[in-house]
Design a protein around this motif. Structure first.
Motif, short mmCIF file in Angstrom:
data_model
loop_
_atom_site.label_atom_id
_atom_site.label_comp_id
_atom_site.label_asym_id
_atom_site.label_seq_id
_atom_site.Cartn_x
_atom_site.Cartn_y
_atom_site.Cartn_z
N HIS A 181 65.09 -40.96 -34.11
CA HIS A 181 65.83 -40.54 -35.31
C HIS A 181 67.10 -41.34 -35.54
O HIS A 181 67.39 -41.72 -36.69
N VAL B 33 74.94 -41.10 -33.38
CA VAL B 33 74.89 -40.78 -31.95
C VAL B 33 73.44 -40.57 -31.54
O VAL B 33 72.76 -39.67 -32.05
N THR C 5 62.10 -39.94 -26.99
CA THR C 5 61.30 -40.94 -27.70
C THR C 5 60.59 -41.89 -26.73
O THR C 5 59.45 -42.28 -26.94
N HIS D 93 59.46 -32.04 -32.52
CA HIS D 93 58.29 -32.41 -33.34
C HIS D 93 58.23 -33.91 -33.58
O HIS D 93 57.30 -34.40 -34.17
N GLY D 94 59.29 -34.65 -33.14
CA GLY D 94 59.64 -35.76 -33.95
C GLY D 94 59.38 -37.18 -33.58
O GLY D 94 59.88 -38.04 -34.26
N LYS E 194 56.70 -38.65 -34.11
CA LYS E 194 55.92 -39.05 -35.29
C LYS E 194 56.77 -39.10 -36.55
O LYS E 194 56.38 -39.70 -37.54
N LEU F 269 57.24 -30.06 -21.43
CA LEU F 269 55.96 -30.56 -21.92
C LEU F 269 55.19 -31.15 -20.76
O LEU F 269 55.72 -31.98 -20.02
N PRO G 49 66.78 -33.88 -26.83
CA PRO G 49 66.88 -32.71 -25.95
C PRO G 49 68.31 -32.25 -25.69
O PRO G 49 68.52 -31.14 -25.21
N GLU H 173 52.38 -33.43 -19.37
CA GLU H 173 51.50 -34.54 -19.74
C GLU H 173 51.09 -35.29 -18.50
O GLU H 173 51.75 -35.21 -17.46
N ALA I 275 57.52 -39.99 -25.12
CA ALA I 275 56.57 -39.26 -25.97
C ALA I 275 55.17 -39.82 -25.80
O ALA I 275 54.99 -41.02 -25.60
N CYS I 276 54.19 -38.94 -25.91
CA CYS I 276 52.79 -39.36 -25.87
C CYS I 276 52.52 -40.29 -27.06
O CYS I 276 51.65 -41.15 -27.00
N GLY I 277 53.28 -40.11 -28.12
CA GLY I 277 53.21 -41.04 -29.25
C GLY I 277 52.21 -40.64 -30.33
O GLY I 277 51.88 -41.45 -31.21
N PHE J 141 75.37 -30.84 -28.12
CA PHE J 141 76.07 -31.28 -29.34
C PHE J 141 76.41 -30.11 -30.25
O PHE J 141 77.44 -30.09 -30.92
C1 LIG Z 1 56.80 -35.33 -22.88
C2 LIG Z 1 56.99 -35.37 -24.37
C3 LIG Z 1 55.93 -35.82 -25.18
C4 LIG Z 1 56.07 -35.86 -26.57
N1 LIG Z 1 55.03 -36.31 -27.32
C5 LIG Z 1 55.18 -36.40 -28.67
C6 LIG Z 1 54.13 -36.92 -29.47
O1 LIG Z 1 53.07 -37.31 -28.97
N2 LIG Z 1 54.33 -37.00 -30.81
C7 LIG Z 1 55.48 -36.57 -31.40
O2 LIG Z 1 55.59 -36.64 -32.61
N3 LIG Z 1 56.51 -36.08 -30.66
C8 LIG Z 1 56.39 -36.00 -29.31
N4 LIG Z 1 57.41 -35.50 -28.56
C9 LIG Z 1 58.67 -35.12 -29.22
C10 LIG Z 1 59.51 -36.35 -29.48
O3 LIG Z 1 59.52 -37.20 -28.35
C11 LIG Z 1 60.94 -35.98 -29.85
O4 LIG Z 1 60.93 -34.99 -30.84
C12 LIG Z 1 61.69 -37.20 -30.42
O5 LIG Z 1 61.46 -38.34 -29.62
C13 LIG Z 1 63.18 -36.91 -30.52
O6 LIG Z 1 63.81 -38.08 -30.94
P1 LIG Z 1 65.38 -38.12 -31.02
O7 LIG Z 1 65.75 -39.46 -31.55
O8 LIG Z 1 65.89 -36.92 -31.73
O9 LIG Z 1 65.86 -37.91 -29.51
P2 LIG Z 1 65.79 -38.86 -28.19
O10 LIG Z 1 64.71 -39.86 -28.24
O11 LIG Z 1 65.84 -37.94 -27.03
O12 LIG Z 1 67.15 -39.66 -28.31
C14 LIG Z 1 68.39 -39.04 -28.08
C15 LIG Z 1 69.30 -40.07 -27.45
O13 LIG Z 1 70.60 -39.51 -27.37
C16 LIG Z 1 71.23 -40.03 -26.24
N5 LIG Z 1 72.33 -39.12 -25.88
C17 LIG Z 1 72.25 -37.86 -25.40
N6 LIG Z 1 73.49 -37.37 -25.18
C18 LIG Z 1 74.36 -38.33 -25.56
C19 LIG Z 1 75.79 -38.42 -25.55
N7 LIG Z 1 76.56 -37.42 -25.13
N8 LIG Z 1 76.33 -39.56 -25.99
C20 LIG Z 1 75.58 -40.61 -26.42
N9 LIG Z 1 74.22 -40.56 -26.42
C21 LIG Z 1 73.63 -39.45 -26.01
C22 LIG Z 1 70.12 -40.07 -25.20
O14 LIG Z 1 70.41 -41.01 -24.17
C23 LIG Z 1 68.90 -40.46 -26.03
O15 LIG Z 1 68.61 -41.85 -25.98
C24 LIG Z 1 57.28 -35.44 -27.16
C25 LIG Z 1 58.35 -34.99 -26.37
C26 LIG Z 1 58.21 -34.96 -24.98
C27 LIG Z 1 59.37 -34.50 -24.15
#
Ligand SMILES: Cc1cc2nc3c(=O)[nH]c(=O)nc-3n(C[C@H](O)[C@H](O)[C@H](O)COP(=O)(O)OP(=O)(O)OC[C@H]3O[C@@H](n4cnc5c(N)ncnc54)[C@H](O)[C@@H]3O)c2cc1C
Length: 438
Positions: free
Chosen positions: A17, A12, A53, A391-392, A394, A252, A216, A254, A56-58, A221
């Motif tokens: 990740h 999911v 993701t 954190h993630g 990266k 955050l 987020p 940015e 993210a600033c990346g 969940f």
């Molecule tokens: C502004 C900002 C800048 C950042 N900059 C950095 C950085 O420079 N370097 C770094 O390492 N980290 C950075 N981060 C942190 C990083 O972006 C996150 O930790 C990481 O992207 C999380 O990845 P994820 O796959 O867990 O979640 P996400 O990328 O949020 O993916 C979760 C997915 O779940 C889906 N979803 C949610 N609810 C449901 C549901 N009920 N059913 C089905 N799908 C669902 C969403 O649509 C989404 O696509 C930043 C975060 C933010 C907010």
């Protein structure tokens, strides 16, 4: 999808990740002749990269004071380095600059990087740091900086391009990625394992395991899985702090300036490392107005259309509204003044850059755990949760570790992030950084 579809593995969330886990699990299943990517279904309520993701600033760095974070990050950087093109990865390095209060932390971080073989150098002393930075950027002029950790690995990646690269790797392995399919609930067997994932498009019978990687939407969940909204935390000293919220939210902040990206280059015309500056020198705007005389910090990198970065995040008070993501973000009105003043404080070339600040919504909300470190663990007999406490981006290598956990291997790197640490007091050490993610 029919009324009742089935898949051995349901992932999911199609962010960093979820996609990394699906891709690496496909490789693991094939390698062990246990199956293939066709056994994996990734669900997203929007599209790949619609969550954190994609905004993210990346930044990819290993400036972590906590030993477990540092070792895990090294494994992540190895994954980034394995296919820079597909992951849109720019290995330009990363520089952390700190004030006196951060000297001990950065020195300890550097020593660990030395031990584990992560390429970096430490520059100590105000004059030495200034000389190092001037050798890269002759107009460097930041004050109050007494320590510099220059990581020669890491850098940054382009957020949406790396998502597409990962998605394509998944598709090439036969993984199915379903967009616009929202998970609305789970049904459990008597042993508390999940038997069915309920979605907006019908039910999915789970053959083997479920991975939740909701970014987020972690708290949502957590609740769908029947996990507690508040927990007791045993501190390393043995005291128990009762009823702490499992999830808190930070905004955050940015932004970016629209300038010719090539104006931000090193003295020899090369691509600049990502810069993270913390200092307690008073910060003034170019017009001479005091912004702050307390410890402040910014980070910035060269982007495709200018220079992008951020500053310390803000706690979200009260309820957080996540959808539509990230349109509900409130960036502090004073952020552009502060960030541009800080850029100008760092380098002469940024003087007057406030006029180039791009007026677009930037930043977004992140979910943080009770100790601000990730939880990577089974939370039900067949449900693995990847909750990275923001954190993630990266952490592209976490999915690789999770994939091996799913096929029964113990992951030494993920073990320190188990949920049980809150009950046992096996917490991560806390640094002097002003950020909740350092
Ligand atoms: C502004 C900002 C800048 C950042 N900059 C950095 C950085 O420079 N370097 C770094 O390492 N980290 C950075 N981060 C942190 C990083 O972006 C996150 O930790 C990481 O992207 C999380 O990845 P994820 O796959 O867990 O979640 P996400 O990328 O949020 O993916 C979760 C997915 O779940 C889906 N979803 C949610 N609810 C449901 C549901 N009920 N059913 C089905 N799908 C669902 C969403 O649509 C989404 O696509 C930043 C975060 C933010 C907010």
């Amino acid at each position: 999808m029919g009324q009742l579809a089935a898949a051995p593995y349901v992932v999911v969330g199609a962010g960093m990740h979820g996609l990394s886990t699906a891709y690496h699990l496909a490789l693991e299943l094939s390698r062990r002749e246990l199956g293939s990517g066709a056994d994996i279904l990734v669900l997203d309520k929007a599209t790949p990269g619609a969550g954190a993701t994609g905004i993210a600033c990346g930044v990819v760095r290993n400036n972590y004071f906590q030993p477990a974070m540092s070792e895990l990050m090294q494994a992540c950087v190895e994954v980034w380095e394995s296919d820079p093109q597909a992951f849109a990865y720019n290995p330009v390095g990363y520089i952390a600059l700190g004030a006196a209060v951060q000297e001990a932390d950065l020195a300890a971080t550097y020593e660990r990087q030395e031990r584990i073989g992560y390429r970096s150098e430490l520059i100590e002393g105000e004059a030495e740091v200034d000389a190092h930075m001037k050798s890269l950027f002759p107009d460097w002029r930041a004050q109050g900086v007494t320590i510099c950790l220059h990581e020669h690995q890491g850098g940054f990646a382009f957020n949406t391009d790396s998502v597409l690269g990962l998605r394509d790797k998944c598709l090439a392995e036969g993984v199915k990625v379903l967009s616009y399919t929202e998970v609305t609930g789970f049904r459990f067997r008597d042993d508390d394992s999940v038997s069915v994932v309920e979605t907006s498009k019908g039910e999915i019978e789970v053959g083997e395991q479920v991975v939740v990687a909701p970014g987020p939407w972690a708290r949502q969940f957590w609740s769908l899985l029947g996990l507690p909204a508040a927990i007791d935390i045993r501190t390393p000293g043995g005291d128990v702090v009762r009823d702490q919220p499992m999830w808190t939210y930070w905004n955050l902040q940015e932004g970016e300036i629209s300038v010719d990206p090539l104006m931000f280059a090193t003295a020899d015309g090369g691509a600049p490392p990502v810069i993270h500056l913390d200092t307690d020198a008073p910060l003034y705007t170019d017009e001479g107005d005091l912004v702050t005389d307390e410890l402040w910090g910014i980070y910035f990198k060269r982007d495709r259309h200018g220079v992008q970065g951020g500053a310390s995040p803000l706690v979200v008070d009260g309820d957080v509204q996540l959808d539509p993501y990230p349109a509900t973000t409130d960036v502090d009105e004073s952020f552009p003044d502060m960030w541009c003043a800080a850029l100008s404080h760092s380098m002469g070339r940024f003087e007057g850059c406030r006029a180039q600040y791009k007026h677009a919504r930037s930043g977004g909300v992140g979910a943080f755990t009770a100790d601000n470190f990730p939880v990577f663990d089974y939370v039900k007999p067949n449900v693995y949760a990847i909750l990275d406490s923001n954190h993630g981006y990266k952490m592209i290598g976490v999915g690789k570790e999770v994939a091996s956990a799913l096929v029964g291997e113990h992951s030494r790197l993920l073990y320190p992030f188990r949920f049980e640490r809150f009950a046992t007091g096996d917490l991560h050490p806390v640094s002097s950084s002003p950020y909740p993610w350092s």
